[in-house]
Design an enzyme around this catalytic site. Structure first.
Site, PDB file in Angstrom:
ATOM      1  N   ARG A 119       0.803  -1.246  -0.058  1.00 28.26           N
ATOM      2  CA  ARG A 119      -0.106   0.003  -0.128  1.00 28.26           C
ATOM      3  C   ARG A 119       0.987   1.142   0.121  1.00 28.26           C
ATOM      4  O   ARG A 119       1.703   1.474   0.755  1.00 28.26           O
ATOM      5  CB  ARG A 119      -0.777   0.075   1.411  1.00 28.26           C
ATOM      6  CG  ARG A 119      -2.153  -0.921   1.266  1.00 28.26           C
ATOM      7  CD  ARG A 119      -2.787  -0.804   2.548  1.00 28.26           C
ATOM      8  NE  ARG A 119      -3.147   0.564   2.870  1.00 28.26           N
ATOM      9  CZ  ARG A 119      -3.491   0.798   4.007  1.00 28.26           C
ATOM     10  NH1 ARG A 119      -3.717  -0.094   5.114  1.00 28.26           N
ATOM     11  NH2 ARG A 119      -4.135   2.219   4.291  1.00 28.26           N
ATOM     12  N   LEU A 120       0.410   2.241  -0.539  1.00 24.87           N
ATOM     13  CA  LEU A 120       1.327   3.531  -0.872  1.00 24.87           C
ATOM     14  C   LEU A 120       1.458   3.964   0.524  1.00 24.87           C
ATOM     15  O   LEU A 120       2.507   4.578   1.067  1.00 24.87           O
ATOM     16  CB  LEU A 120       0.348   4.491  -1.518  1.00 24.87           C
ATOM     17  CG  LEU A 120       0.538   4.341  -2.931  1.00 24.87           C
ATOM     18  CD1 LEU A 120       0.111   5.643  -3.805  1.00 24.87           C
ATOM     19  CD2 LEU A 120       1.947   3.790  -3.818  1.00 24.87           C
ATOM     20  N   ALA A 121       0.434   3.872   1.291  1.00 18.62           N
ATOM     21  CA  ALA A 121       0.542   4.506   2.783  1.00 18.62           C
ATOM     22  C   ALA A 121       1.738   3.991   3.561  1.00 18.62           C
ATOM     23  O   ALA A 121       2.379   4.412   4.470  1.00 18.62           O
ATOM     24  CB  ALA A 121      -0.670   3.811   3.773  1.00 18.62           C
ATOM     25  N   LYS A 122       2.073   2.496   3.380  1.00 21.73           N
ATOM     26  CA  LYS A 122       3.198   2.003   3.947  1.00 21.73           C
ATOM     27  C   LYS A 122       4.597   2.222   3.379  1.00 21.73           C
ATOM     28  O   LYS A 122       5.634   1.556   3.729  1.00 21.73           O
ATOM     29  CB  LYS A 122       2.735   0.330   4.140  1.00 21.73           C
ATOM     30  CG  LYS A 122       1.350   0.265   4.767  1.00 21.73           C
ATOM     31  CD  LYS A 122       1.448  -1.066   5.702  1.00 21.73           C
ATOM     32  CE  LYS A 122       0.230  -0.996   6.808  1.00 21.73           C
ATOM     33  NZ  LYS A 122      -0.711  -2.104   6.337  1.00 21.73           N
ATOM     34  N   ARG A 123       4.362   2.742   2.194  1.00 20.25           N
ATOM     35  CA  ARG A 123       5.898   2.786   1.351  1.00 20.25           C
ATOM     36  C   ARG A 123       6.370   3.872   2.176  1.00 20.25           C
ATOM     37  O   ARG A 123       5.817   4.875   2.515  1.00 20.25           O
ATOM     38  CB  ARG A 123       5.329   3.011   0.004  1.00 20.25           C
ATOM     39  CG  ARG A 123       4.959   1.777  -0.708  1.00 20.25           C
ATOM     40  CD  ARG A 123       4.499   2.216  -1.966  1.00 20.25           C
ATOM     41  NE  ARG A 123       5.272   2.838  -3.041  1.00 20.25           N
ATOM     42  CZ  ARG A 123       6.061   2.246  -3.818  1.00 20.25           C
ATOM     43  NH1 ARG A 123       5.535   1.110  -4.254  1.00 20.25           N
ATOM     44  NH2 ARG A 123       6.813   2.776  -4.560  1.00 20.25           N
TER      45      ARG A 123
END
Ligand code: GLU
Length: 331
Positions: A248-252
Site C-alpha cells: 500500500r502506498l500508505a506503507k511505502r
C-alpha cells in the site's frame, strides 16, 4: 435518504500520501457536491504512532490541494474538540451506554491463548476470531491475569448488510468473521471501532468516505451504531492505491507524499487531475480545478480499481497503480 455531512479523519502518523489524498479528494467532492459541510477530525488515539508535527503538515497539504473544512482543530466548531485525544468523555459515555445494555464484558485472554483456542480459518490481519472465552463472566471483577480489555458482545449469527456507494452490497456475519471485538484495550486506549462510531454520532456525520482498507470494519461499526441507537451514516469506500510491489502506498516509505509534489513545483491542479483520473472521476488527462471536478463528480462513478495512474505526474507517481479491483477483505 441520509444527508451528506461528511468528515476527513486523518491519523497524524505521517505525511499525507497520494492514497490518502485520493480518499480526501473524494470525501471533499462527495460533501461539497451535495452542498454539505465537512468536519476535520484528527484520529490521534494511538499515541505510540502519532508523529509530532504531522497534524500541521496534513492540514497544510490538504489546504495546498484546495480541500477545506468547516469545523476542525484549527477553526473550532460546535461539535468539537476535534482531536480524539481530547474527547475521552465521548468514549466513556458510549462505553457506559453499551455496558448498561449488557453488551460489554472484560477479557484478559492473551493473543497466544486466543490463537490456541480458536479453530481459526479466519486468522486475518486482526488475528483469529475471538472464541468468546470470557463472555459468560460479563463485567464481573475477578483476579486478572493481565489488565483486561473490554469486548463488545456480538449478536451470534446476525448478518450485517449495507450498501457501499462504490463496492455495492456488502454482507458480513461478524460473529463468524471476527467474533466479539475489543472496544477498549487492556492499556485503557479506546479502540478505533468504538471511537469512530462515538465520534461520527456525536459530530452528526451522515456520510463516511474512507479507504477500502476499512471496508472490513464497517459491519462491526454498524453493530455499534445499532447498539447505541443512532442513525448510521451511509458509506463510500475508495479503492486502495498500491505500488507495483503490491505494498500500500500508505506503507511505502518514499516517493509518494503530496509534499514531494509541492516541492517538485507542481501545480495542485495537476495533482488533482491525476488523482481524479486514477479514480475514474474524469477521463481526460491534464490539470483540473476542484470546480471542474465538482461539476462531474458522481459517487457511483468512482472506480473500484484496475486503472494505472496517469503518467503526467512523472516518476513520483509512475509506479503507483490501483489494484484493489476486488473487495479487499472477506466481505
Ligand atoms: N483515521 C483512519 C485512517 O487514517 C480513518 C478512519 C475512518 O475513516 O473511519 O485510516
Amino acid at each position: 435518504m441520509r444527508g451528506r455531512r461528511g468528515r476527513l479523519a486523518p491519523s497524524p502518523t505521517g505525511a499525507l500520501h497520494l492514497g490518502g489524498a485520493a480518499t480526501f479528494l473524494v470525501a471533499w467532492l462527495d460533501a461539497r457536491s451535495a452542498g454539505a459541510p465537512l468536519v476535520l477530525r484528527m484520529e490521534d488515539l494511538d499515541t505510540q504512532r502519532v508523529l509530532p508535527g504531522a497534524e500541521g503538515c496534513l492540514m497544510e497539504d490538504l489546504r495546498w490541494l484546495g480541500l477545506d473544512w468547516d469545523e476542525g482543530p484549527d477553526v473550532g466548531g460546535e461539535t468539537g474538540p476535534y482531536r480524539q485525544s481530547e474527547r475521552p468523555g465521548v468514549y466513556e459515555r458510549a462505553l457506559e451506554a453499551l455496558g448498561a445494555r449488557g453488551l460489554l464484558y472484560f477479557c484478559d485472554c492473551s493473543r497466544a491463548e486466543i490463537a490456541r483456542v480458536a479453530s481459526a480459518p479466519h486468522a486475518g490481519e486482526e488475528g483469529p476470531r475471538y472464541p468468546g472465552t470470557c463472555r459468560p463472566l460479563g463485567l464481573q471483577e475477578r483476579r486478572w491475569k493481565r489488565p483486561p480489555a473490554l469486548r463488545f458482545a456480538v449478536p451470534p449469527g446476525r448478518e450485517v448488510r449495507f450498501e457501499d456507494a462504490v463496492y455495492g452490497e456488502c454482507r458480513e456475519v461478524v460473529s463468524e468473521a471476527v467474533g466479539d471485538f475489543v472496544v477498549r484495550r487492556g492499556d485503557g486506549v479506546v479502540a478505533y471501532q468504538l471511537a469512530v462510531v462515538a465520534d461520527d454520532a456525536a459530530m452528526g456525520v451522515q456520510r463516511v468516505v474512507r479507504g477500502a482498507d476499512l471496508l472490513g470494519s464497517t459491519a462491526r461499526q454498524l453493530l455499534l451504531w445499532e447498539a447505541l441507537g443512532g442513525a448510521a451514516p451511509t458509506f463510500l469506500h475508495t479503492p486502495l492505491v498500491l505500488g507495483h510491489d503490491g505494498a500500500r502506498l500508505a506503507k511505502r516509505s518514499r516517493g509518494v507524499p503530496v509534499a514531494d509534489q509541492r516541492a517538485a513545483g507542481r501545480d495542485p491542479q495537476e495533482v488533482l487531475g491525476a488523482l481524479a483520473r486514477m479514480l475514474g472521476i474524469v477521463d481526460a488527462a491534464g490539470p483540473f480545478s476542484l470546480r471542474e471536478l465538482l461539476a462531474v463528480y458522481r459517487p457511483e462513478g468512482v472506480r473500484r480499481g484496475g486503472v494505472e495512474v496517469p503518467a503526467e505526474l512523472g516518476v513520483l507517481l509512475a509506479s503507483a497503480v490501483i489494484v484493489a479491483s476486488q473487495r479487499p477483505s472477506g466481505l
